[in-house]
Design a protein around this motif. Structure first.
Motif, PDB file in Angstrom:
ATOM      1  N   ASN A 155      -3.354  16.305  -1.274  1.00  0.00           N
ATOM      2  CA  ASN A 155      -2.594  16.265  -2.706  1.00  0.00           C
ATOM      3  C   ASN A 155      -1.959  14.708  -2.395  1.00  0.00           C
ATOM      4  O   ASN A 155      -0.813  14.660  -3.222  1.00  0.00           O
ATOM      5  N   LEU A 156      -2.029  13.869  -1.689  1.00  0.00           N
ATOM      6  CA  LEU A 156      -1.495  12.714  -1.402  1.00  0.00           C
ATOM      7  C   LEU A 156      -2.435  11.456  -1.938  1.00  0.00           C
ATOM      8  O   LEU A 156      -3.742  11.761  -1.551  1.00  0.00           O
ATOM      9  N   THR A 157      -1.999  10.527  -2.403  1.00  0.00           N
ATOM     10  CA  THR A 157      -3.196   9.675  -2.827  1.00  0.00           C
ATOM     11  C   THR A 157      -2.392   8.081  -2.677  1.00  0.00           C
ATOM     12  O   THR A 157      -1.176   7.923  -2.714  1.00  0.00           O
ATOM     13  N   ALA A 158      -3.289   7.067  -2.157  1.00  0.00           N
ATOM     14  CA  ALA A 158      -2.872   5.790  -2.029  1.00  0.00           C
ATOM     15  C   ALA A 158      -3.179   4.794  -2.856  1.00  0.00           C
ATOM     16  O   ALA A 158      -4.278   4.835  -3.590  1.00  0.00           O
ATOM     17  N   PHE A 159      -2.353   3.903  -3.286  1.00  0.00           N
ATOM     18  CA  PHE A 159      -2.496   2.875  -4.199  1.00  0.00           C
ATOM     19  C   PHE A 159      -2.000   1.303  -3.743  1.00  0.00           C
ATOM     20  O   PHE A 159      -1.076   1.324  -2.710  1.00  0.00           O
ATOM     21  N   ASP A 174      -6.859  11.117  -0.564  1.00  0.00           N
ATOM     22  CA  ASP A 174      -7.128  10.572   0.424  1.00  0.00           C
ATOM     23  C   ASP A 174      -5.961   9.936   1.039  1.00  0.00           C
ATOM     24  O   ASP A 174      -5.828   9.321   2.163  1.00  0.00           O
ATOM     25  N   GLY A 175      -4.740  10.207   0.371  1.00  0.00           N
ATOM     26  CA  GLY A 175      -3.376   9.428   0.911  1.00  0.00           C
ATOM     27  C   GLY A 175      -3.331   9.668   2.274  1.00  0.00           C
ATOM     28  O   GLY A 175      -2.710   8.799   3.026  1.00  0.00           O
ATOM     29  N   ASP A 232      -8.188   1.052 -10.976  1.00  0.00           N
ATOM     30  CA  ASP A 232      -8.896   0.446  -9.840  1.00  0.00           C
ATOM     31  C   ASP A 232      -8.004  -0.077  -8.668  1.00  0.00           C
ATOM     32  O   ASP A 232      -8.361  -0.610  -7.963  1.00  0.00           O
ATOM     33  N   HIS A 233      -6.762   0.369  -8.786  1.00  0.00           N
ATOM     34  CA  HIS A 233      -5.864  -0.092  -7.815  1.00  0.00           C
ATOM     35  C   HIS A 233      -5.568   1.199  -6.693  1.00  0.00           C
ATOM     36  O   HIS A 233      -4.903   1.178  -5.668  1.00  0.00           O
ATOM     37  N   ARG A 234      -6.192   2.051  -7.185  1.00  0.00           N
ATOM     38  CA  ARG A 234      -6.206   3.373  -5.969  1.00  0.00           C
ATOM     39  C   ARG A 234      -7.364   3.022  -5.015  1.00  0.00           C
ATOM     40  O   ARG A 234      -8.392   2.494  -4.973  1.00  0.00           O
ATOM     41  N   ILE A 235      -6.603   3.319  -3.657  1.00  0.00           N
ATOM     42  CA  ILE A 235      -7.364   3.092  -2.259  1.00  0.00           C
ATOM     43  C   ILE A 235      -8.012   4.490  -1.811  1.00  0.00           C
ATOM     44  O   ILE A 235      -7.038   5.411  -1.730  1.00  0.00           O
ATOM     45  N   GLY A 256       0.797  -1.207   0.008  1.00  0.00           N
ATOM     46  CA  GLY A 256       0.016   0.149   0.095  1.00  0.00           C
ATOM     47  C   GLY A 256       0.931   1.258   0.215  1.00  0.00           C
ATOM     48  O   GLY A 256       1.479   1.552   1.000  1.00  0.00           O
ATOM     49  N   VAL A 257       1.069   1.929  -1.369  1.00  0.00           N
ATOM     50  CA  VAL A 257       1.974   2.903  -1.427  1.00  0.00           C
ATOM     51  C   VAL A 257       1.234   4.178  -1.406  1.00  0.00           C
ATOM     52  O   VAL A 257       0.323   4.581  -2.156  1.00  0.00           O
ATOM     53  N   VAL A 258       1.695   5.506  -0.605  1.00  0.00           N
ATOM     54  CA  VAL A 258       0.991   6.618  -0.615  1.00  0.00           C
ATOM     55  C   VAL A 258       2.316   7.508  -1.401  1.00  0.00           C
ATOM     56  O   VAL A 258       3.199   7.657  -0.842  1.00  0.00           O
TER      57      VAL A 258
END
Length: 397
Positions: free
Chosen positions: A180-184, A230-231, A222-225, A167-169
């Motif tokens: 401005n951060l997003t998780a994948f 929301d990161g 679709d791998h975005r969390i 799980g990478v931010v």
């Protein structure tokens, strides 16, 4: 095993199950773990027990047993090997983002594999230059077609060399604001994902917490969390609700082991056992453990009840870690020169305790967060946002 008023009978049964595994499977391997090589077989065996899925709902194949249960599991494993306790907690931590932010499709895809012990999740947030300042990260994610391209380096990733799903931010905007951060979710074998060679650490030997390199890694949307932006929420909620309690449980296991080792050492030496200063040290180690356990299990219970308890979780990590550091220092002093021998249990506990202090915020950071709430009460709490009271049901592993 004597009755523990802090947990239920079901938790006691779970504790005995985990303790038996730790005594028979982990304890004989501790000396080998100290060579520093990454341990794979024991981590796989623990995952196969279903313990990584302790908080995963039963409809996804998990134990659905809640936060007190995860505390019991991590504490008991850490009593025999803090490195293996760290490995279990690192992937339990990796579950949080999928539970809190995952879509139904993501949860159905990944949670059953995690619960079944065939997939180890991680979370990768920290960077070498920014450290605990999450908003200072430099790793980026940029849009390309219907997906994303991720570039950057993450350090101190728990289970880095064992994890299957990171799980990478990353930063998805050039601005420095909190949105401005997003998780994948990034599979370990996706093109462009690399690991640097793992080097032995000061403590927790056998546990991999290394560096993850993202070299223009292409990821479908679709791998975005969570939503774009929301990161920070993914990182902070995972750290507060899972990371702090997990590490507090590791600290409890180390502390318990240090008490057992110190009392055995003193009891076998009648002359020093009569010394008041030595008895005072043993008494202090015991008292610190009792208070730390109260703090940790109180926080876990409130989380299970769905009550707002961010500050309890933060205080639990602070109390348990500082108590373990003090207890192992007292244990080392009581062992004298014998405690300085490399590879002895007390020396290992002392090193391991130091390694659970920085993750999820140092003790100074915990005090800072507690002071913020004391001075300006009523701040938003992740435990309120993600309140999920645990149903009363039998605990099965």
């Amino acid at each position: 095993m004597s009755h523990d008023p802090l947990v239920t009978d079901a938790h006691q049964d779970l504790r005995q199950l985990v303790r038996t595994f730790a005594d028979t499977e982990i304890a004989p391997e501790v000396t080998r773990l100290e060579t520093g090589e990454i341990e794979r077989e024991l981590v796989t065996a623990m995952a196969r027990q279903g313990w990584i899925g302790v908080t995963i709902p039963t409809q996804h194949g998990g134990m659905g047993a809640g936060h007190e249960a995860r505390t019991v599991i991590i504490e008991e494993i850490s009593r025999r090997s803090a490195a293996m306790g760290a490995a279990v907690q690192a992937s339990i931590l990796g579950v949080a983002k999928i539970l809190h932010f995952g879509t139904p499709e993501q949860q159905q895809t990944w949670l059953p594999q995690i619960a079944g012990g065939t997939l180890l999740p991680t979370i990768a947030v920290t960077e070498a230059e920014s450290g605990g300042h999450v908003l200072g990260m430099e790793s980026t994610g940029r849009r390309k077609g219907r997906g994303w391209v991720l570039t950057g380096r993450k350090v101190f990733v728990g289970n880095s060399h064992l994890g299957h799903l990171h799980g990478v931010v990353v930063r998805t905007s050039s601005d420095r604001g909190s949105r401005n951060l997003t998780a994948f979710l990034v599979e370990h074998d996706r093109k462009g994902v690399h690991l640097t060679p793992h080097t032995p650490r000061h403590g927790l030997r056998g546990f991999s917490f290394g560096e993850l390199v993202l070299d223009h890694v292409r990821i479908p949307d679709d791998h975005r969390i969570g939503d774009i932006g929301d990161g920070l929420d993914v990182a902070y909620s995972s750290s507060v609700l899972y990371g702090r309690l997990n590490l507090a449980a590791v600290a409890l296991g180390i502390h318990r082991a240090a008490l057992d080792q110190t009392t055995a050492h003193v009891a076998s030496r009648p002359r020093i056992a009569r010394e008041g200063v030595v008895r005072a040290r043993v008494g202090e180690i015991d008292a610190l453990l009792r208070v730390a356990r109260l703090a940790v299990y109180h926080a876990a219970r409130r989380l299970d009840l769905g009550q707002p308890c961010d500050m309890d979780l933060i205080a639990a990590k602070y109390q348990a870690v500082t108590a373990a550091l003090r207890a192992t220092a007292l244990g080392m002093r009581t062992h004298g020169a014998a405690g300085l021998l490399t590879g002895t249990p007390m020396e290992r506990y002392h090193r391991d305790a130091q390694c659970v202090e920085p993750p999820a915020g140092t003790s100074d950071i915990q005090l800072h967060r507690l002071a913020e709430e004391a001075l300006t009460p009523g701040r938003p709490q992740w435990s309120r946002q993600f309140a999920r009271p645990q149903p009363t049901q039998p605990i099965t592993a």
